[in-house]
Structure formats: structure tokens, C-alpha cells
Design a protein around this motif. Sequence first.
Motif, PDB file in Angstrom:
ATOM      1  N   GLU A   1       0.837  -1.208   0.000  1.00  0.00           N
ATOM      2  CA  GLU A   1       0.000   0.000   0.000  1.00  0.00           C
ATOM      3  C   GLU A   1       0.869   1.253   0.000  1.00  0.00           C
ATOM      4  N   THR A   2       1.883   1.235   0.855  1.00  0.00           N
ATOM      5  CA  THR A   2       2.789   2.389   0.926  1.00  0.00           C
ATOM      6  C   THR A   2       3.543   2.549  -0.382  1.00  0.00           C
TER       7      THR A   2
ATOM      8  N   TYR B   1       2.665   1.881  -3.416  1.00  0.00           N
ATOM      9  CA  TYR B   1       1.838   2.478  -4.467  1.00  0.00           C
ATOM     10  C   TYR B   1       1.144   3.772  -4.026  1.00  0.00           C
ATOM     11  N   GLY B   2       1.197   4.104  -2.746  1.00  0.00           N
ATOM     12  CA  GLY B   2       0.526   5.309  -2.264  1.00  0.00           C
ATOM     13  C   GLY B   2      -0.986   5.175  -2.273  1.00  0.00           C
ATOM     14  N   VAL B   3      -1.485   4.009  -1.858  1.00  0.00           N
ATOM     15  CA  VAL B   3      -2.924   3.760  -1.829  1.00  0.00           C
ATOM     16  C   VAL B   3      -3.502   4.304  -0.514  1.00  0.00           C
ATOM     17  N   PHE B   4      -4.563   5.113  -0.627  1.00  0.00           N
ATOM     18  CA  PHE B   4      -5.156   5.708   0.558  1.00  0.00           C
ATOM     19  C   PHE B   4      -6.642   5.374   0.702  1.00  0.00           C
TER      20      PHE B   4
ATOM     21  N   TRP C   1      -8.711  -0.136  -4.766  1.00  0.00           N
ATOM     22  CA  TRP C   1      -7.710   0.574  -5.562  1.00  0.00           C
ATOM     23  C   TRP C   1      -6.943  -0.479  -6.343  1.00  0.00           C
TER      24      TRP C   1
ATOM     25  N   TRP D   1      -4.043  -1.601  -9.361  1.00  0.00           N
ATOM     26  CA  TRP D   1      -2.916  -1.252 -10.237  1.00  0.00           C
ATOM     27  C   TRP D   1      -2.742  -2.374 -11.244  1.00  0.00           C
TER      28      TRP D   1
ATOM     29  N   GLU E   1      -3.368   2.697 -13.176  1.00  0.00           N
ATOM     30  CA  GLU E   1      -4.003   2.928 -11.879  1.00  0.00           C
ATOM     31  C   GLU E   1      -5.521   3.094 -12.036  1.00  0.00           C
TER      32      GLU E   1
ATOM     33  N   SER F   1       9.354   2.959  -5.089  1.00  0.00           N
ATOM     34  CA  SER F   1       7.934   3.288  -4.945  1.00  0.00           C
ATOM     35  C   SER F   1       7.291   3.215  -6.322  1.00  0.00           C
TER      36      SER F   1
END
Length: 610
Positions: A30-31, A33-36, A40, A42, A48, A179
Motif C-alpha cells: 500500500e505504501t 503504491y501510495g494507496v489511501f 484501488w 494497479w 491505476e 515506490s
Amino acid sequence: MMLADYPDSFAVVEIQCDAAYATPWGDARETFYGVFDTPWAWFDGVGECPGHLGDVALQYDWYLTEYQARQAVPTDVIIELGGHEVTGQTYRVQARVCLESGGEAKDVRVHIVQVLDHWPFDLNYNPRNGFKQAAPPVDVYLTPGECEFIEFDFEFDADSWGDQPNIKIIAWAQTPNESGPAEVYQAAIMAWPFELILEPGATTMPFLDEFATTIFDPSLWTGVDGAEVNDVAIGEPTTPYSLNLSGSAKGGDAIRTARIDTAALPDILLEYAYEQTGDGMSPDAGEDLVVEYLNSSLNWIEIERHPGSDGDMVVFLLESFVLTMPDAFHPDFRVQFRVESSDADADDWFVDDVFIDSTADDDPPQPDPMEWESAPAPLDTSAVTMTAAAATDHFPPVMYYFDAWDGGVSSDWQTANLYIDGGKAPNTLCTYRVQARDSAVPPNVGGWSAPVTTATAIETPVDLTSGLTTESTIAVTVVGTFTDLDVGDSGLLIECVETGATSGWMTDMEWTCGGLAAGTEYTFTVRARNQTGNETESVQVYFSTTFEGTCPTQMGDVNGDGWVDGGDIEAFIRVVFDPPGDPSDQPPCGSYGATVEDNVIGFIDDLLGD
């Protein structure tokens, strides 16, 4: 729906963010790919699709568009998966990651994970390929036509083991970014039950690699993970190169032989030489060299472990093992050398002269037939010496047998390749041949060398004396005793150094050198040879002088006092029988002919006044 429509090409890993099923690996992805938010998605690490559209059909079309876009992108990376049981619920997963021969060299990070379809079981929707566990990622550098072989042992938990049909292994090769986005070049799926994959290639015994070049022989080694051949070691048994294994980011270099069919063998002999550090970097405790074989269950079984704590080495040590374990005899037997170290390009170990065979060996020592390093030749007047070629065999020690006839005496079987046959008379004819055998049971005996005939040395001449000396000739006599001087090529050779004239090889003890200048000093040498033509050194330089051309007074006045009387008798004896006499003597006054008899008769006539 997409999994049902594209089961073989749509590789999905579903990561649960809910606290009940969150994992460190999932959190890290998650970190990455920056998933918040969820859901979500990819696609291949670059496409994305954040959130959801609230409509299943629209969501399907959205994902399908991304999927088809990535399917249209060509790739030169190939991934093949396999696996087999290690024990109980532990299975070894294999991934072969290759780059096509026409591909572009690249660094990739290989991820291998286990998922369980339709898990977690208690969610209010049907999850697909829920993440369970992951192998540590492995960074590899792929060159065209090259493959990397990665293995990891997964122990399945109770949920997975109780739902085996839904166990899957998913692997992908991705740009090694820190990342996202990070492009995925290829992915692969392996469903339950697993099928083993083997690195291609098989070879036969005897297996021998002395690492003569820096390029691995692909017929011998079909699994090379970071290992290389170089000259960094010290004192390689077979110069100039050896195998170098060191630490790597994926836990250490490794190299595996091609498959060897050992099913019908009674045992397996493994030999190799190894060295720690050499001119490289020192391993520490725990950074070991491990030697293993692949057993019939396709598990790697440790044969030997060389501890990194043993300290630096500047010489290679030889190891030898005979494997008799029942699980070593099968069609896919292999040997693996590997280093346990994660320090990239450090912790150097070296291996050389790898040999695999059975002690049920039928190969004689090499060369076969045996050859001579130094053919039989006289050592002195009582002995003959000879040296066989240094033989090689993987069942040492090699032993040699020197067979003799004529006047020679045979040896016993001996480990030395040098044989001296002594206790003989001078100029004794002997004939020899040699063969070698190994120490296998029963031993393998090689063929005979070519026979060689020689003889002990003949006696060296002791001295030279002169006989009759005239204005143009000197008679020279050899002093010495010679055995069988009239046999074979035996003989004596006298040479006048100044003129180059020689007697030629002869069996006579005396030679008259003619064509000399009067009143000139000459040097003579002599040597002998035995019946097979082996010569002694030239010995005893002898000086002599011929008579002056004319008698200055009158014939018979040998002492030069102007009279022919009894005082000339002693001088005559000196110049004829012990030339050249005293400085005051007149040798030409005592020279009446070509022989001693002529000189004596002429002198007596003058002395008596006849």
C-alpha cells in the motif's frame, strides 16, 4: 468476472486493508503504491484504477480496458513456476525467470506470493486470491538468453491446507523501484496441485570441470545464480581460473550441475577443491560454503558445510565424499554449491576441479596407453633410469609397473613414476615398458607404453698416450678398460681438435692422426659410447708435437752434440718412445721412417757407422 474470463492471464493479488487481515507485506505494498482508499487497483504496476464506479458492468469495462492495454504491450521476460512437497504442509516453490534471446538486458525485482482464492471466508463479498504470504523479493539482472532460478519454501497455514484446491502461487517481475509506479514485465500463476519444473539439461559421468575458461560449460552447469569463473583465488589446482561464489542480495551465489542419472549406480564419488577468501573478501561466521545433492524427493540435502568462521586460506583443500544414501540414486541427481551470505559481492569462496563419478569406475589412469616423460637411459655404468608420464586418475594413488627384459629387472607396482634399475655390469643391454593402474576396486590398468631399449653406460676413457710421432703424424693410444667394445654401436672416438680429424667410431685402442704440420702442437680428446649409442663425456686433453722438418746436423745426432755415439741412444729413446723429448733433443735426427721399426733400424745403422 475477469478471473473467470481470463483465468490464465489475469493474475490478481487481493490485499486486505482491514485490521483483521492486514499484513506487514500488504501494508508495505500500500505504501509502495501510495494507496489511501479502497478499492484501488494497479495493472502491471503502471495502470491505476482508484476507487469504484458503483456499477459492476462499468467497473468491469474499466478494468478490462486497463487489462487489454497492458496485454498489448510486448514483453521479453518469461516466468515459469513449479513446486513440490518438502514435508507435510511445506512446499518448495520454484520460479524460473528468463529473458528472451532477443530481449533487452534489465534489472528486475521478482516477487513470489501465495494466495488463497475466496479468502477471507467471513467477508460480505466473494474475495478473490486473498494474500497469505510472500517470499522475500529477489533482485536479478537478466541478459539476453539468460535465466535465473529462484526457490522458496512456503508453509501453508490451516486455512490454506484445508482448502487446497484454492491455493495459488503468483509471481511477477517488476522494475526495482523504491515506490510505484513500477512496471511489471511479466506475471505467472500456478494453481494447485503443483508440478515440478526442472532446469533443462542433463549430463553423464564422469563429470569433470577444471574451469579452464571464464565461460561456464552449459553441458555441465544448468543453474548459475551469480557465480562466475575468475582468477581471484590463490594457487588454483588447475590454473589459471576457479569457480567464485560470493554473497548476493538474494542470499548468496549458487551453481547447480545438470541432471545426472544415478539410478543404476552402486555409489557416487564427489570430489572438489575449495578455498576461502583467496585474494578476495573474507567470509565471517555464518557466511558458509554449502555443498548439497538433490535427492529423489527433489530436496537439497547437505553433504558438507565449510564454515566462514574457519578463516582465510591461501591454498586449496581437496574434499572427497562417497554417497551411498538410497535417495541419491535417481534420474535427476544434481550437486549444488552455494554461499550463505547477503553481502553483495563479498564473502568469497572458490571451488575448482569438480569431479563426479562412481567408484565402480572402469577408466584407467591417463594417458592411456602410458607414455614416457623421460625414456630409459643410462644413469651410470651400473644403472638405467627412466620416468613415466605423471598419470591422473580420480581413484588415487596411481601406481606404475616397469616391465623389463634382456638384461633389465622389472619393478614392483610403485607409486613413484621414477624407476632406477641398478646393480648391472657396464654396457648391459636392457629393454623397458611401463603401465599404470588406479586404486579402484578392482583397479583399472592402462595400456603399455612403447618399449625402449638402452644400455648401462660404458666405461669412460682414463687417458690418452702418444706413440710414434713423425713430421706429419701422431699415433694416439686410449688408456682404459671397456666392456663389450665390439658389441652393437659400442666404440671409441678420438678427435684432433685443431684439424677436426677423427678416428670415426672404432673398436681399436690406437689411432694415427695424419696430415699434420711439422713442429706444431695438437690437442686430442677421446670419448666412448655404449652399444645403444649413449656417449660418455669427452675426456683427457692430450698435447703432442711433431718433429721439425730436417735434421740440422747429421742423422743419428739426436742429442745435438755434433757426434753420433752412445750419448745419442738415450735421446733417441726419448724422442721416439716418449716424444717430444728434452728441449735440447733433435727429433728429426732420429726419424728414419713411418714406423718405430724403421726408426730403430736407421738409427742403429748410423750409430754403428754402417
